[in-house]
Design a protein around this motif. Structure first.
Motif, mmCIF file in Angstrom:
data_model
loop_
_atom_site.group_PDB
_atom_site.id
_atom_site.type_symbol
_atom_site.label_atom_id
_atom_site.label_comp_id
_atom_site.label_asym_id
_atom_site.label_seq_id
_atom_site.Cartn_x
_atom_site.Cartn_y
_atom_site.Cartn_z
ATOM 1 N N GLY A 130 5.468 -7.051 -0.296
ATOM 2 C CA GLY A 130 5.340 -6.852 1.134
ATOM 3 C C GLY A 130 3.928 -6.511 1.556
ATOM 4 N N ALA A 131 3.595 -6.943 2.777
ATOM 5 C CA ALA A 131 2.394 -6.498 3.487
ATOM 6 C C ALA A 131 2.920 -5.933 4.793
ATOM 7 N N LEU A 132 3.236 -4.655 4.788
ATOM 8 C CA LEU A 132 4.120 -4.070 5.799
ATOM 9 C C LEU A 132 3.416 -3.518 7.026
ATOM 10 N N ASP A 133 2.094 -3.452 7.011
ATOM 11 C CA ASP A 133 1.381 -2.839 8.133
ATOM 12 C C ASP A 133 0.031 -3.517 8.286
ATOM 13 N N HIS A 134 -0.436 -3.634 9.535
ATOM 14 C CA HIS A 134 -1.759 -4.212 9.757
ATOM 15 C C HIS A 134 -2.870 -3.283 9.294
ATOM 16 N N ARG A 135 -2.524 -2.019 9.039
ATOM 17 C CA ARG A 135 -3.470 -1.064 8.460
ATOM 18 C C ARG A 135 -3.248 -1.075 6.947
ATOM 19 N N GLY A 155 0.096 0.241 4.888
ATOM 20 C CA GLY A 155 1.031 -0.762 4.398
ATOM 21 C C GLY A 155 1.255 -0.667 2.899
ATOM 22 N N ILE A 156 0.178 -0.466 2.152
ATOM 23 C CA ILE A 156 0.301 -0.333 0.699
ATOM 24 C C ILE A 156 1.073 0.930 0.342
ATOM 25 N N GLY A 157 0.750 2.028 1.014
ATOM 26 C CA GLY A 157 1.438 3.290 0.724
ATOM 27 C C GLY A 157 2.922 3.225 0.996
ATOM 28 N N TYR A 158 3.282 2.662 2.133
ATOM 29 C CA TYR A 158 4.703 2.563 2.477
ATOM 30 C C TYR A 158 5.419 1.619 1.526
ATOM 31 N N GLY A 159 4.774 0.506 1.199
ATOM 32 C CA GLY A 159 5.379 -0.432 0.268
ATOM 33 C C GLY A 159 5.633 0.190 -1.089
ATOM 34 N N ARG A 160 4.699 0.992 -1.567
ATOM 35 C CA ARG A 160 4.892 1.648 -2.858
ATOM 36 C C ARG A 160 6.010 2.673 -2.797
ATOM 37 N N ARG A 161 6.147 3.347 -1.661
ATOM 38 C CA ARG A 161 7.266 4.303 -1.522
ATOM 39 C C ARG A 161 8.604 3.582 -1.521
ATOM 40 N N LEU A 162 8.593 2.320 -1.115
ATOM 41 C CA LEU A 162 9.818 1.525 -1.136
ATOM 42 C C LEU A 162 10.038 0.836 -2.476
#
Length: 384
Positions: free
Chosen positions: A36-41, A45-52
Protein backbone atom coordinates in the motif's frame (compact mmCIF):
# COMPACT_ATOMS: atom_id res chain seq x y z
CA UNK A 1 -7.01 -21.78 -3.18
CA UNK A 2 -4.02 -19.46 -2.70
CA UNK A 3 -4.98 -15.98 -1.64
CA UNK A 4 -4.70 -13.23 -4.22
CA UNK A 5 -2.32 -10.39 -3.41
CA UNK A 6 -4.10 -7.06 -2.91
CA UNK A 7 -2.76 -3.54 -2.66
CA UNK A 8 -4.27 -0.15 -1.91
CA UNK A 9 -3.45 3.44 -2.81
CA UNK A 10 -5.05 6.04 -0.55
CA UNK A 11 -7.50 5.07 2.17
CA UNK A 12 -5.05 5.99 4.90
CA UNK A 13 -5.52 6.68 8.59
CA UNK A 14 -8.73 8.66 9.16
CA UNK A 15 -10.06 7.91 5.68
CA UNK A 16 -13.80 7.37 5.35
CA UNK A 17 -13.53 4.78 2.58
CA UNK A 18 -10.32 2.93 3.48
CA UNK A 19 -11.71 0.75 6.28
CA UNK A 20 -14.68 -0.37 4.16
CA UNK A 21 -12.30 -1.56 1.44
CA UNK A 22 -10.02 -3.35 3.89
CA UNK A 23 -12.97 -5.08 5.54
CA UNK A 24 -14.50 -5.98 2.19
CA UNK A 25 -11.31 -7.31 0.64
CA UNK A 26 -10.45 -9.42 3.67
CA UNK A 27 -13.84 -10.81 4.59
CA UNK A 28 -13.80 -14.05 2.59
CA UNK A 29 -10.12 -14.83 2.83
CA UNK A 30 -9.70 -14.43 -0.92
CA UNK A 31 -7.23 -11.55 -0.73
CA UNK A 32 -4.16 -10.83 1.36
CA UNK A 33 -3.44 -7.15 2.05
CA UNK A 34 0.11 -7.09 0.77
CA UNK A 35 1.13 -3.58 -0.30
CA UNK A 36 0.00 0.00 0.00
CA UNK A 37 0.78 3.67 -0.52
CA UNK A 38 -1.83 4.90 1.91
CA UNK A 39 -1.13 8.62 2.29
CA UNK A 40 0.12 11.48 0.13
CA UNK A 41 2.51 12.23 3.01
CA UNK A 42 5.19 9.55 2.59
CA UNK A 43 6.18 9.11 6.23
CA UNK A 44 2.58 8.90 7.44
CA UNK A 45 1.69 6.45 4.68
CA UNK A 46 4.65 4.18 5.39
CA UNK A 47 4.05 4.29 9.13
CA UNK A 48 0.38 3.46 8.87
CA UNK A 49 1.03 0.72 6.35
CA UNK A 50 3.57 -0.90 8.65
CA UNK A 51 1.11 -0.77 11.55
CA UNK A 52 -1.31 -2.64 9.31
CA UNK A 53 1.32 -5.32 8.72
CA UNK A 54 2.66 -4.38 5.27
CA UNK A 55 6.29 -4.27 6.36
CA UNK A 56 8.66 -3.10 3.62
CA UNK A 57 5.80 -3.14 1.11
CA UNK A 58 4.39 -0.01 2.72
CA UNK A 59 5.36 2.66 0.19
CA UNK A 60 5.68 6.43 0.37
CA UNK A 61 4.07 7.10 -3.00
CA UNK A 62 2.08 5.30 -5.66
CA UNK A 63 5.02 5.68 -8.04
CA UNK A 64 7.28 3.86 -5.56
CA UNK A 65 4.61 1.20 -5.15
CA UNK A 66 4.29 0.64 -8.90
CA UNK A 67 8.05 0.26 -9.30
CA UNK A 68 8.38 -1.87 -6.18
CA UNK A 69 5.59 -4.27 -7.07
CA UNK A 70 6.84 -4.71 -10.65
CA UNK A 71 10.16 -5.83 -9.12
CA UNK A 72 8.56 -8.35 -6.74
CA UNK A 73 8.69 -12.10 -7.37
CA UNK A 74 5.09 -12.31 -6.11
CA UNK A 75 3.56 -8.92 -6.91
CA UNK A 76 0.05 -7.79 -6.14
CA UNK A 77 -2.72 -9.10 -8.38
CA UNK A 78 -4.99 -6.07 -8.03
CA UNK A 79 -4.77 -2.56 -6.61
CA UNK A 80 -7.58 -0.42 -5.23
CA UNK A 81 -7.31 3.29 -6.04
CA UNK A 82 -8.97 5.32 -3.28
CA UNK A 83 -7.29 8.69 -3.75
CA UNK A 84 -8.76 12.14 -4.56
CA UNK A 85 -10.80 12.18 -7.76
CA UNK A 86 -8.34 14.17 -9.86
CA UNK A 87 -5.64 11.49 -9.42
CA UNK A 88 -7.72 8.47 -10.47
CA UNK A 89 -6.88 8.62 -14.17
CA UNK A 90 -3.12 8.89 -13.81
CA UNK A 91 -2.82 6.11 -11.24
CA UNK A 92 -5.29 3.74 -12.90
CA UNK A 93 -3.61 4.19 -16.30
CA UNK A 94 -0.15 3.58 -14.87
CA UNK A 95 -1.11 0.37 -13.06
CA UNK A 96 -3.08 -1.06 -15.98
CA UNK A 97 -0.14 -0.42 -18.27
CA UNK A 98 2.14 -1.91 -15.61
CA UNK A 99 0.25 -5.20 -15.84
CA UNK A 100 -2.02 -4.96 -12.78
CA UNK A 101 -5.77 -5.30 -12.37
CA UNK A 102 -7.41 -2.18 -10.87
CA UNK A 103 -10.45 -1.36 -8.77
CA UNK A 104 -10.90 2.42 -8.91
CA UNK A 105 -13.14 4.49 -6.69
CA UNK A 106 -15.71 6.58 -8.51
CA UNK A 107 -15.59 8.76 -10.48
CA UNK A 108 -13.12 6.78 -12.56
CA UNK A 109 -11.87 9.91 -14.32
CA UNK A 110 -12.51 13.64 -14.49
CA UNK A 111 -13.27 13.78 -18.24
CA UNK A 112 -14.96 11.63 -20.86
CA UNK A 113 -11.77 11.57 -22.93
CA UNK A 114 -9.82 10.16 -19.99
CA UNK A 115 -12.55 7.57 -19.44
CA UNK A 116 -12.39 6.43 -23.05
CA UNK A 117 -8.62 6.10 -22.77
CA UNK A 118 -8.95 3.89 -19.68
CA UNK A 119 -11.47 1.65 -21.46
CA UNK A 120 -9.13 1.29 -24.42
CA UNK A 121 -6.13 0.51 -22.19
CA UNK A 122 -8.07 -2.10 -20.21
CA UNK A 123 -9.20 -3.78 -23.42
CA UNK A 124 -5.72 -3.66 -24.96
CA UNK A 125 -3.95 -5.04 -21.89
CA UNK A 126 -6.62 -7.59 -21.01
CA UNK A 127 -6.55 -6.34 -17.44
CA UNK A 128 -9.63 -5.84 -15.29
CA UNK A 129 -10.53 -2.24 -14.60
CA UNK A 130 -13.45 -2.15 -12.19
CA UNK A 131 -15.14 0.89 -10.66
CA UNK A 132 -16.43 0.82 -7.11
CA UNK A 133 -20.17 1.30 -7.43
CA UNK A 134 -20.24 -0.71 -4.24
CA UNK A 135 -23.95 -0.43 -3.54
CA UNK A 136 -24.58 -2.82 -6.43
CA UNK A 137 -23.05 -5.49 -4.17
CA UNK A 138 -26.04 -5.66 -1.82
CA UNK A 139 -27.72 -9.06 -1.85
CA UNK A 140 -31.23 -7.80 -2.55
CA UNK A 141 -30.00 -5.47 -5.29
CA UNK A 142 -28.60 -8.59 -6.95
CA UNK A 143 -31.98 -10.30 -6.41
CA UNK A 144 -33.79 -7.32 -7.92
CA UNK A 145 -31.56 -7.59 -10.98
CA UNK A 146 -32.27 -11.33 -11.22
CA UNK A 147 -36.04 -10.86 -10.92
CA UNK A 148 -36.05 -8.28 -13.70
CA UNK A 149 -33.81 -10.41 -15.93
CA UNK A 150 -36.04 -13.48 -15.61
CA UNK A 151 -39.13 -11.44 -16.49
CA UNK A 152 -40.97 -11.29 -13.15
CA UNK A 153 -41.95 -7.66 -13.84
CA UNK A 154 -42.46 -8.06 -17.57
CA UNK A 155 -41.28 -5.19 -19.77
CA UNK A 156 -39.83 -2.42 -17.60
CA UNK A 157 -41.68 0.84 -18.05
CA UNK A 158 -40.25 3.19 -15.43
CA UNK A 159 -37.32 3.38 -13.03
CA UNK A 160 -37.15 5.99 -10.30
CA UNK A 161 -33.85 6.45 -8.44
CA UNK A 162 -32.67 8.92 -5.85
CA UNK A 163 -29.69 9.74 -3.67
CA UNK A 164 -30.53 12.66 -1.43
CA UNK A 165 -28.99 13.75 1.88
CA UNK A 166 -28.96 16.94 3.94
CA UNK A 167 -25.38 17.08 5.15
CA UNK A 168 -24.48 20.20 3.16
CA UNK A 169 -27.66 22.12 3.93
CA UNK A 170 -26.26 24.63 6.43
CA UNK A 171 -25.41 27.84 4.59
CA UNK A 172 -23.17 28.84 7.50
CA UNK A 173 -21.05 25.79 6.72
CA UNK A 174 -20.65 26.65 3.05
CA UNK A 175 -17.14 28.06 3.59
CA UNK A 176 -15.94 24.99 5.47
CA UNK A 177 -12.95 23.68 3.45
CA UNK A 178 -14.21 20.09 3.79
CA UNK A 179 -17.47 21.13 2.12
CA UNK A 180 -16.43 24.03 -0.10
CA UNK A 181 -14.14 22.04 -2.42
CA UNK A 182 -17.04 19.85 -3.56
CA UNK A 183 -18.70 22.90 -5.17
CA UNK A 184 -15.52 24.42 -6.61
CA UNK A 185 -15.09 23.67 -10.33
CA UNK A 186 -11.29 23.87 -9.99
CA UNK A 187 -11.36 20.87 -7.64
CA UNK A 188 -14.61 19.04 -8.39
CA UNK A 189 -14.93 19.53 -12.15
CA UNK A 190 -18.19 20.35 -13.92
CA UNK A 191 -20.58 18.85 -11.35
CA UNK A 192 -20.88 18.56 -7.57
CA UNK A 193 -23.87 16.63 -6.25
CA UNK A 194 -24.64 14.65 -9.36
CA UNK A 195 -21.02 13.59 -9.80
CA UNK A 196 -20.73 12.72 -6.11
CA UNK A 197 -24.02 10.91 -5.46
CA UNK A 198 -26.26 11.03 -8.52
CA UNK A 199 -24.04 8.69 -10.53
CA UNK A 200 -24.49 5.99 -7.87
CA UNK A 201 -28.26 6.17 -8.39
CA UNK A 202 -27.87 6.26 -12.17
CA UNK A 203 -25.53 3.28 -12.17
CA UNK A 204 -27.96 1.31 -10.01
CA UNK A 205 -30.78 2.05 -12.46
CA UNK A 206 -28.68 0.60 -15.28
CA UNK A 207 -27.41 -2.29 -13.16
CA UNK A 208 -30.80 -3.65 -12.12
CA UNK A 209 -32.57 -3.07 -15.44
CA UNK A 210 -29.70 -4.18 -17.68
CA UNK A 211 -30.20 -1.04 -19.78
CA UNK A 212 -27.94 1.91 -20.55
CA UNK A 213 -28.90 5.59 -20.50
CA UNK A 214 -29.02 7.17 -23.95
CA UNK A 215 -30.18 10.75 -23.32
CA UNK A 216 -31.17 12.98 -20.43
CA UNK A 217 -32.64 16.31 -19.44
CA UNK A 218 -31.54 17.97 -16.19
CA UNK A 219 -32.67 20.78 -13.92
CA UNK A 220 -29.70 21.72 -11.73
CA UNK A 221 -29.64 24.37 -9.02
CA UNK A 222 -27.41 25.77 -6.30
CA UNK A 223 -29.86 26.24 -3.45
CA UNK A 224 -27.07 27.86 -1.42
CA UNK A 225 -26.36 30.68 -3.83
CA UNK A 226 -22.65 31.15 -3.08
CA UNK A 227 -22.00 27.73 -4.62
CA UNK A 228 -20.88 27.62 -8.23
CA UNK A 229 -21.83 23.98 -8.77
CA UNK A 230 -25.19 22.33 -8.09
CA UNK A 231 -26.33 21.01 -4.72
CA UNK A 232 -29.62 19.66 -6.13
CA UNK A 233 -30.55 18.09 -9.46
CA UNK A 234 -33.61 16.50 -11.04
CA UNK A 235 -32.81 14.38 -14.08
CA UNK A 236 -35.14 12.76 -16.59
CA UNK A 237 -33.54 10.09 -18.75
CA UNK A 238 -34.28 7.47 -21.39
CA UNK A 239 -32.73 4.01 -21.62
CA UNK A 240 -31.86 1.86 -24.60
CA UNK A 241 -34.47 -0.76 -23.71
CA UNK A 242 -37.30 1.78 -23.83
CA UNK A 243 -37.48 2.44 -20.07
CA UNK A 244 -38.27 5.94 -18.80
CA UNK A 245 -36.10 7.15 -15.92
CA UNK A 246 -36.40 9.77 -13.16
CA UNK A 247 -33.60 10.67 -10.76
CA UNK A 248 -33.37 13.15 -7.88
CA UNK A 249 -30.16 13.89 -6.04
CA UNK A 250 -29.58 16.52 -3.37
CA UNK A 251 -27.22 17.53 -0.59
CA UNK A 252 -29.59 20.03 1.04
CA UNK A 253 -32.46 17.63 1.88
CA UNK A 254 -32.55 18.16 5.65
CA UNK A 255 -33.69 15.02 7.41
CA UNK A 256 -32.25 12.67 4.84
CA UNK A 257 -29.19 10.75 6.02
CA UNK A 258 -27.92 8.57 3.16
CA UNK A 259 -30.94 8.54 0.93
CA UNK A 260 -30.09 6.04 -1.83
CA UNK A 261 -33.12 4.18 -3.11
CA UNK A 262 -34.62 2.76 -6.28
CA UNK A 263 -38.06 1.78 -7.59
CA UNK A 264 -38.68 -0.21 -10.76
CA UNK A 265 -42.11 -0.54 -12.39
CA UNK A 266 -42.93 -3.05 -15.12
CA UNK A 267 -45.98 -4.39 -16.88
CA UNK A 268 -46.53 -7.11 -14.28
CA UNK A 269 -45.31 -5.58 -11.02
CA UNK A 270 -43.05 -3.21 -9.13
CA UNK A 271 -40.02 -3.37 -6.83
CA UNK A 272 -38.71 -0.95 -4.21
CA UNK A 273 -35.41 -1.00 -2.24
CA UNK A 274 -33.62 1.44 0.05
CA UNK A 275 -29.96 1.31 1.08
CA UNK A 276 -30.83 2.36 4.63
CA UNK A 277 -33.09 -0.71 4.98
CA UNK A 278 -31.12 -3.13 2.79
CA UNK A 279 -32.59 -6.35 4.23
CA UNK A 280 -36.03 -5.80 2.67
CA UNK A 281 -37.10 -5.69 -0.97
CA UNK A 282 -40.73 -4.72 -1.55
CA UNK A 283 -42.44 -6.56 -4.41
CA UNK A 284 -45.94 -5.75 -5.68
CA UNK A 285 -47.18 -8.17 -8.35
CA UNK A 286 -49.97 -6.75 -10.51
CA UNK A 287 -53.36 -7.39 -8.90
CA UNK A 288 -51.89 -9.12 -5.83
CA UNK A 289 -50.83 -8.23 -2.29
CA UNK A 290 -47.59 -6.49 -1.40
CA UNK A 291 -44.78 -8.91 -0.58
CA UNK A 292 -41.76 -8.17 1.58
CA UNK A 293 -38.75 -10.21 0.48
CA UNK A 294 -36.23 -10.68 3.30
CA UNK A 295 -32.53 -11.06 2.70
CA UNK A 296 -31.44 -14.56 3.67
CA UNK A 297 -34.80 -16.26 3.31
CA UNK A 298 -35.27 -19.50 1.39
CA UNK A 299 -35.92 -19.81 -2.34
CA UNK A 300 -34.38 -16.55 -3.49
CA UNK A 301 -32.30 -16.33 -6.66
CA UNK A 302 -28.80 -17.82 -6.86
CA UNK A 303 -27.54 -14.25 -7.22
CA UNK A 304 -29.03 -13.35 -3.84
CA UNK A 305 -27.97 -16.57 -2.11
CA UNK A 306 -24.39 -16.15 -3.31
CA UNK A 307 -24.13 -12.68 -1.73
CA UNK A 308 -25.99 -13.24 1.55
CA UNK A 309 -23.57 -13.91 4.41
CA UNK A 310 -25.40 -13.54 7.72
CA UNK A 311 -28.50 -15.35 8.96
CA UNK A 312 -31.88 -13.81 8.26
CA UNK A 313 -32.91 -10.90 10.48
CA UNK A 314 -29.39 -9.57 10.99
CA UNK A 315 -28.29 -6.45 9.14
CA UNK A 316 -25.73 -6.61 6.35
CA UNK A 317 -24.12 -3.26 5.63
CA UNK A 318 -21.84 -1.45 3.21
CA UNK A 319 -18.59 -3.35 3.93
CA UNK A 320 -20.35 -6.63 3.11
CA UNK A 321 -21.66 -5.13 -0.13
CA UNK A 322 -18.07 -4.14 -0.93
CA UNK A 323 -17.02 -7.70 -0.07
CA UNK A 324 -19.35 -8.98 -2.78
CA UNK A 325 -17.62 -6.75 -5.33
CA UNK A 326 -14.26 -8.14 -4.18
CA UNK A 327 -15.60 -11.70 -4.48
CA UNK A 328 -16.69 -10.94 -8.05
CA UNK A 329 -13.21 -9.61 -8.79
CA UNK A 330 -11.51 -12.63 -7.24
CA UNK A 331 -13.56 -14.95 -9.47
CA UNK A 332 -12.71 -12.84 -12.50
CA UNK A 333 -8.98 -12.83 -11.70
CA UNK A 334 -8.91 -16.58 -11.13
CA UNK A 335 -10.76 -17.13 -14.41
CA UNK A 336 -7.94 -15.30 -16.16
CA UNK A 337 -5.25 -17.17 -14.23
CA UNK A 338 -6.86 -20.47 -15.21
CA UNK A 339 -7.20 -19.33 -18.83
CA UNK A 340 -10.95 -19.77 -18.74
CA UNK A 341 -12.76 -18.06 -21.61
CA UNK A 342 -15.81 -17.28 -19.47
CA UNK A 343 -15.66 -14.72 -16.68
CA UNK A 344 -18.31 -15.94 -14.16
CA UNK A 345 -18.81 -12.47 -12.68
CA UNK A 346 -18.53 -10.36 -15.83
CA UNK A 347 -22.03 -8.87 -15.59
CA UNK A 348 -21.82 -8.22 -11.85
CA UNK A 349 -18.83 -6.07 -10.98
CA UNK A 350 -18.93 -2.51 -12.39
CA UNK A 351 -16.37 -2.12 -15.17
CA UNK A 352 -14.44 0.70 -16.83
CA UNK A 353 -17.26 0.96 -19.37
CA UNK A 354 -19.65 1.76 -16.51
CA UNK A 355 -17.28 4.41 -15.19
CA UNK A 356 -17.06 5.95 -18.66
CA UNK A 357 -20.84 6.01 -19.07
CA UNK A 358 -21.15 7.73 -15.69
CA UNK A 359 -18.68 10.43 -16.68
CA UNK A 360 -20.51 11.03 -19.95
CA UNK A 361 -23.74 11.42 -17.95
CA UNK A 362 -22.04 13.92 -15.60
CA UNK A 363 -21.10 16.15 -18.53
CA UNK A 364 -24.54 15.73 -20.10
CA UNK A 365 -26.20 16.81 -16.84
CA UNK A 366 -23.93 19.85 -16.59
CA UNK A 367 -24.67 20.81 -20.21
CA UNK A 368 -28.42 20.27 -19.90
CA UNK A 369 -28.55 22.24 -16.66
CA UNK A 370 -26.94 25.22 -18.36
CA UNK A 371 -29.36 24.93 -21.30
CA UNK A 372 -32.58 24.99 -19.25
CA UNK A 373 -33.14 21.26 -19.41
CA UNK A 374 -32.37 20.64 -23.06
CA UNK A 375 -32.17 16.95 -23.93
CA UNK A 376 -28.53 15.87 -24.32
CA UNK A 377 -26.90 12.69 -25.56
CA UNK A 378 -25.68 10.87 -22.44
CA UNK A 379 -23.53 8.33 -24.29
CA UNK A 380 -19.77 8.65 -24.53
CA UNK A 381 -18.66 9.20 -28.14
CA UNK A 382 -17.11 5.72 -28.44
CA UNK A 383 -20.50 4.11 -27.66
CA UNK A 384 -22.64 6.18 -30.01
Amino acid sequence: MTKLQWGMIGGGEGSQIGPAHRLGAGLDGLFKFTAGALDHRPEEGIGYGRRLGLGDRAYGSWQDMLAGEKAQDNPIDIVTVATPNSTHFEITKAFLEGGFHVLCEKPMTMTVEEGEEIVKIARATGKICAVNYGYSGYSLVRHMKAMIARGDLGKIRLVNAEFAHGHHADAADADNPRVRWRYDPAQAGVSAQFADCGIHALHMASFVTGQDVTKLSADTVSCIDVRVLEDDAMVNFRMDGGTVGRLWTSSIAIGRQHGLGIQVFGEKGGLRWSQEQPNQLYYMPLGERLQVIERGEANLSPEADRTSRVTIGHAEGMPLAFANIYTDLAEAIWARKDSRSIDPAADLYPRAEDGLRSMAAVFAVAQSGKEDGAWCDARPPMFR
